[in-house]
Every structure is written in C-alpha cells, then in structure tokens.
Scaffold this motif. Structure first.
Motif, PDB file in Angstrom:
ATOM      1  N   TYR A   1       3.601  -4.708 -10.280  1.00 46.20           N
ATOM      2  CA  TYR A   1       2.262  -5.015  -9.704  1.00 46.20           C
ATOM      3  C   TYR A   1       1.318  -5.144 -11.152  1.00 46.20           C
ATOM      4  CZ  TYR A   1       1.601  -0.069 -11.223  1.00 46.20           C
ATOM      5  OH  TYR A   1       1.578   1.039 -12.177  1.00 46.20           O
TER       6      TYR A   1
ATOM      7  N   ARG B   1      -3.840  -1.574  -9.444  1.00 43.12           N
ATOM      8  CA  ARG B   1      -3.686  -0.641  -8.259  1.00 43.12           C
ATOM      9  C   ARG B   1      -5.267  -0.030  -7.989  1.00 43.12           C
ATOM     10  NH1 ARG B   1       0.246   4.197  -9.808  1.00 43.12           N
ATOM     11  NH2 ARG B   1      -0.977   4.412 -11.674  1.00 43.12           N
TER      12      ARG B   1
ATOM     13  N   ARG C   1      -1.789  -2.145  -4.228  1.00 39.34           N
ATOM     14  CA  ARG C   1      -1.098  -2.806  -5.095  1.00 39.34           C
ATOM     15  C   ARG C   1      -1.514  -4.261  -5.025  1.00 39.34           C
ATOM     16  NH1 ARG C   1       3.873   0.575  -7.475  1.00 39.34           N
ATOM     17  NH2 ARG C   1       2.789   2.774  -7.466  1.00 39.34           N
TER      18      ARG C   1
ATOM     19  N   SER D   1       0.928  -1.262   0.074  1.00 39.69           N
ATOM     20  CA  SER D   1      -0.093  -0.141  -0.069  1.00 39.69           C
ATOM     21  C   SER D   1       1.008   1.438   0.171  1.00 39.69           C
ATOM     22  CB  SER D   1      -0.801   0.002   1.069  1.00 39.69           C
ATOM     23  OG  SER D   1      -0.176  -0.037   2.291  1.00 39.69           O
TER      24      SER D   1
ATOM     25  N   PHE E   1      -7.198   2.594  -6.010  1.00 39.94           N
ATOM     26  CA  PHE E   1      -7.267   4.023  -5.145  1.00 39.94           C
ATOM     27  C   PHE E   1      -8.701   4.090  -4.502  1.00 39.94           C
ATOM     28  CE2 PHE E   1      -4.389   4.198  -9.181  1.00 39.94           C
ATOM     29  CZ  PHE E   1      -3.250   4.514  -8.361  1.00 39.94           C
TER      30      PHE E   1
ATOM     31  N   GLU F   1      -7.050   0.240 -11.496  1.00 39.42           N
ATOM     32  CA  GLU F   1      -6.410   0.237 -12.748  1.00 39.42           C
ATOM     33  C   GLU F   1      -5.824  -1.142 -12.949  1.00 39.42           C
ATOM     34  OE1 GLU F   1      -3.035   3.362 -13.961  1.00 39.42           O
ATOM     35  OE2 GLU F   1      -2.218   1.932 -12.731  1.00 39.42           O
TER      36      GLU F   1
ATOM     37  N   GLU G   1      -3.543   4.034  -1.656  1.00 39.00           N
ATOM     38  CA  GLU G   1      -3.362   3.251  -2.903  1.00 39.00           C
ATOM     39  C   GLU G   1      -2.979   1.814  -2.577  1.00 39.00           C
ATOM     40  OE1 GLU G   1       0.054   2.960  -6.353  1.00 39.00           O
ATOM     41  OE2 GLU G   1      -0.087   4.793  -5.275  1.00 39.00           O
TER      42      GLU G   1
END
Length: 107
Positions: free
Chosen positions: A56, A59, A42, A35, A61, A70, A40
């Motif tokens: 990663y 992600r 990952r 994190s 958020f 993402e 955020e």
C-alpha cells in the motif's frame, strides 16, 4: 519513512453523520485496495511497482473525531485521489489537514 497527517473537522457532527458517505467515497477511489477492520482503508498507486514495494502507499484511519492519514509513497495516482477526496470533503464542510507537528500540510 512515512508522512503522517491529521484531518480534523470544524463541525464534528458532520463527520459523525456522514461517515458512511465518506467510507463510500474512499472505497470508490481508483487507488483503493483494501479495508481492514472497519476503520482502516488502504490505497495503492496505479503506477508500475517493483516486487519489493509495500502492498500500500496510504493508510487512512477513520477515528472517532478525525482521520489519521499515513502516506508511505505518493505517486501521481495517489496525489490525484487524495486531492479528490479532500476536495470532496471541503465541498461539504470545513477541515484542517495538519502534519504531526501541528503545521498546515498544504493538502
């Protein structure tokens, strides 16, 4: 090229009041790797990787009223963990997961 999705909550209060439980759920996923800052997170697939691969695959958020996702790669372990996460959220509250064009993502 990554795919981007928005997880929006029908009940905005649920998201705000369950942010800690959501954070714990993410950090307990088998693909959780790190994190950054406080919002955020990952994920990285558990499958074998090549030396040049990113550090990663996903992600997450945790924004004020939604989750921005993402996805750079989606090996089976990532697909499984994202499905587990989204199923858990859906068992608690209604959500919509849409792509960057506002279309339903199918997740």
């Amino acid at each position: 090229m990554s795919a981007e999705f928005i997880v929006s909550f029908e009940d905005k209060n649920w998201y705000a009041t369950h942010l800690e439980a959501l954070t714990q759920k993410i950090t307990r996923l088998g693909t959780f790797s790190a994190s950054f800052e406080e919002n955020e997170f990952r994920l990285i697939g558990t499958e074998p990787r090549s030396p040049g691969d990113w550090s990663y695959d996903v992600r997450l958020f945790l924004e004020k009223e939604r989750i921005f996702v993402e996805i750079s790669a989606h090996p089976k372990s990532i697909e499984r963990d994202l499905s587990v996460l989204f199923e858990w959220i859906r068992s608690c509250t209604r959500i919509a997961i849409k792509d960057e064009d506002g279309e339903s993502s199918g997740w």
